[in-house]
Scaffold this motif. Structure first.
Motif, PDB file in Angstrom:
ATOM      1  N   LEU A 175      49.874  88.853  36.009  1.00  0.00           N
ATOM      2  CA  LEU A 175      51.069  89.199  36.791  1.00  0.00           C
ATOM      3  C   LEU A 175      51.621  90.548  36.353  1.00  0.00           C
ATOM      4  CD1 LEU A 175      53.350  88.381  38.802  1.00  0.00           C
ATOM      5  CD2 LEU A 175      54.546  87.436  36.817  1.00  0.00           C
ATOM      6  N   PHE A 226      55.428  80.702  41.022  1.00  0.00           N
ATOM      7  CA  PHE A 226      55.536  81.145  39.637  1.00  0.00           C
ATOM      8  C   PHE A 226      56.915  80.763  39.112  1.00  0.00           C
ATOM      9  CE2 PHE A 226      55.017  84.100  36.062  1.00  0.00           C
ATOM     10  CZ  PHE A 226      53.642  84.002  35.855  1.00  0.00           C
ATOM     11  N   SER A 227      57.025  80.628  37.796  1.00  0.00           N
ATOM     12  CA  SER A 227      58.310  80.328  37.185  1.00  0.00           C
ATOM     13  C   SER A 227      59.301  81.452  37.463  1.00  0.00           C
ATOM     14  CB  SER A 227      58.140  80.162  35.675  1.00  0.00           C
ATOM     15  OG  SER A 227      59.378  80.290  35.007  1.00  0.00           O
ATOM     16  N   PRO A 259      44.582  81.359  39.607  1.00  0.00           N
ATOM     17  CA  PRO A 259      45.979  81.260  39.180  1.00  0.00           C
ATOM     18  C   PRO A 259      46.489  82.585  38.635  1.00  0.00           C
ATOM     19  CG  PRO A 259      44.502  80.187  37.606  1.00  0.00           C
ATOM     20  CD  PRO A 259      43.679  80.538  38.804  1.00  0.00           C
ATOM     21  N   VAL A 260      47.775  82.858  38.883  1.00  0.00           N
ATOM     22  CA  VAL A 260      48.398  84.075  38.376  1.00  0.00           C
ATOM     23  C   VAL A 260      48.962  83.765  36.989  1.00  0.00           C
ATOM     24  CG1 VAL A 260      50.165  85.818  38.750  1.00  0.00           C
ATOM     25  CG2 VAL A 260      48.960  84.822  40.706  1.00  0.00           C
ATOM     26  N   THR A 261      48.466  84.424  35.951  1.00  0.00           N
ATOM     27  CA  THR A 261      48.932  84.217  34.595  1.00  0.00           C
ATOM     28  C   THR A 261      49.970  85.279  34.242  1.00  0.00           C
ATOM     29  OG1 THR A 261      47.222  85.629  33.639  1.00  0.00           O
ATOM     30  CG2 THR A 261      46.666  83.302  33.979  1.00  0.00           C
ATOM     31  N   ASP A 262      50.620  85.099  33.085  1.00  0.00           N
ATOM     32  CA  ASP A 262      51.615  86.081  32.652  1.00  0.00           C
ATOM     33  C   ASP A 262      51.011  87.473  32.562  1.00  0.00           C
ATOM     34  OD1 ASP A 262      53.358  84.016  32.504  1.00  0.00           O
ATOM     35  OD2 ASP A 262      53.416  83.895  30.319  1.00  0.00           O
ATOM     36  N   LYS A 289      59.630  75.324  42.247  1.00  0.00           N
ATOM     37  CA  LYS A 289      58.410  76.022  41.809  1.00  0.00           C
ATOM     38  C   LYS A 289      58.073  77.220  42.691  1.00  0.00           C
ATOM     39  CE  LYS A 289      56.300  71.890  39.782  1.00  0.00           C
ATOM     40  NZ  LYS A 289      55.103  71.005  39.748  1.00  0.00           N
ATOM     41  N   GLN A 336      60.101  83.549  34.314  1.00  0.00           N
ATOM     42  CA  GLN A 336      59.009  84.453  33.919  1.00  0.00           C
ATOM     43  C   GLN A 336      58.864  85.600  34.908  1.00  0.00           C
ATOM     44  OE1 GLN A 336      56.263  80.995  33.653  1.00  0.00           O
ATOM     45  NE2 GLN A 336      55.556  81.932  31.757  1.00  0.00           N
ATOM     46  N   LEU A 337      58.962  85.280  36.192  1.00  0.00           N
ATOM     47  CA  LEU A 337      58.842  86.317  37.209  1.00  0.00           C
ATOM     48  C   LEU A 337      59.977  87.329  37.081  1.00  0.00           C
ATOM     49  CD1 LEU A 337      57.317  87.362  39.685  1.00  0.00           C
ATOM     50  CD2 LEU A 337      58.727  85.852  41.090  1.00  0.00           C
TER      51      LEU A 337
END
Length: 341
Positions: free
Chosen positions: A282, A306-307, A276-279, A330, A310-311
């Protein structure tokens, strides 16, 4: 046995050597411990540093939010046995059939792996690949691969599910049309720059290279990154197509000079069960992409899981400018530009 990370050899009389695979991890460990000692001593809490800890674990008490870093550091101890197994081979001979073990080590952070003085097995009855441009959409003969490490033993088996190994199915139609929403066409992306100015690029998570193949048809040279050949010989297939595969793990610094690439295409959902790509991951990845792109270069985020908020916050903070931005359930697709100044 050739050499080990602890510098010891299991063969009597063999000169001990240092293993080079974990040099980067050891440097990080020394840096963190040195700074921890400084912080603790200056705060009068140096006694904590003298507490005993188990030899197979690393413990730091300087920060409460260092759990992820501790996991990485402790991993160097947990895969020591696996690394010793990997380095158990006959120098000058044929390498063991241990690709699954190599993948496990790379997933645990031993990347790049140490070099070995052995020869990988060669395919029997090897056949030369098809010439360009035919090779871009031709499945190579099964005899171009040693299949021992894979569940499927031929390309027909791999293509049966209609995934990335099926060059005649879904893969051939990707990025050929623009739906005005999440799906961008390659021609539409290239049209964002003057004709001929997008020349070299990178495809992250590019599966078996369909995006790189379409770019090649348009005169653009694109390197395709592969995390591991866990589901099948994706690296071999990419190379047989006349494209360039490069192994880059999710946490790997991109192996390119600063300010060199015209385009980076990132499709994180391709491949077999990516992490998974986390904050945090990323942000590190986007900053590294920004580093390797030339001013005016394009970052194409393709069906990014990703959100959107956030992105957007991350890419804005790094410094990218929006050319196009589309969101779905999503999912986010975007075309971003590295500013000229």
């Amino acid at each position: 046995m050739d050499q080990y990370c602890d510098g010891k050899s299991k063969k009597p009389g063999t000169k001990s050597r240092r293993c080079r695979c974990s040099a980067t991890m050891l440097t990080m460990l020394l840096f963190v411990i040195t700074n921890s000692v400084s912080v603790l001593l200056s705060s009068g809490a140096g006694a904590f540093l003298l507490r005993r800890y188990k030899p197979d674990s690393v413990r730091l008490w300087a920060w409460d939010d260092s759990a992820a870093l501790l996991d990485d550091l402790n991993a160097t101890h947990r895969f020591q046995d696996d690394l010793e197994r990997y380095m158990e081979y006959k120098p000058g001979g044929e390498c063991p059939s241990d690709e699954a073990l190599a993948h496990q080590l790379m997933r645990n952070g031993c990347d790049p792996l140490p070099r070995r003085r052995c020869r990988p097995p060669s395919p029997a009855r090897y056949v030369q690949p098809a010439p360009l441009p035919k090779s871009l959409w031709t499945i190579p003969p099964d005899t171009t691969v040693v299949w021992d490490a894979y569940r499927c033993k031929n390309y027909s088996c791999l293509a049966h599910g209609g995934g990335e190994f099926d060059l005649r199915g879904r893969e051939k139609g990707r990025w050929m049309r623009d739906d005005g929403a999440l799906t961008y066409s390659i021609d539409g992306v290239l049209a964002a720059r003057p004709n001929g100015t997008v020349r070299i690029g990178l495809d992250i998570g590019g599966g078996c290279g369909p995006g790189a193949a379409r770019m090649r048809e348009r005169g653009v040279t694109v390197v395709t990154t592969t995390s591991m050949n866990s589901g099948g010989p994706s690296g071999s297939l990419i190379a047989s197509r006349g494209l360039v595969p490069v192994h880059v793990s999710p946490a790997h610094r991109l192996p390119f000079f600063d300010g060199t690439l015209d385009i980076v295409h990132w499709t994180p959902e391709l491949g077999s069960r990516p992490p998974p790509v986390t904050d945090v991951s990323l942000e590190f990845a986007v900053f590294d992409i920004y580093r390797v792109m030339r001013p005016g270069g394009l970052l194409w985020l393709d069906h990014f899981v990703f959100s959107g908020e956030q992105l957007s916050a991350t890419t804005d903070r790094v410094g990218f400018r929006r050319v196009r931005w589309n969101t779905g359930k999503k999912l986010v697709s975007a075309l971003l530009e590295k500013p000229m100044t």
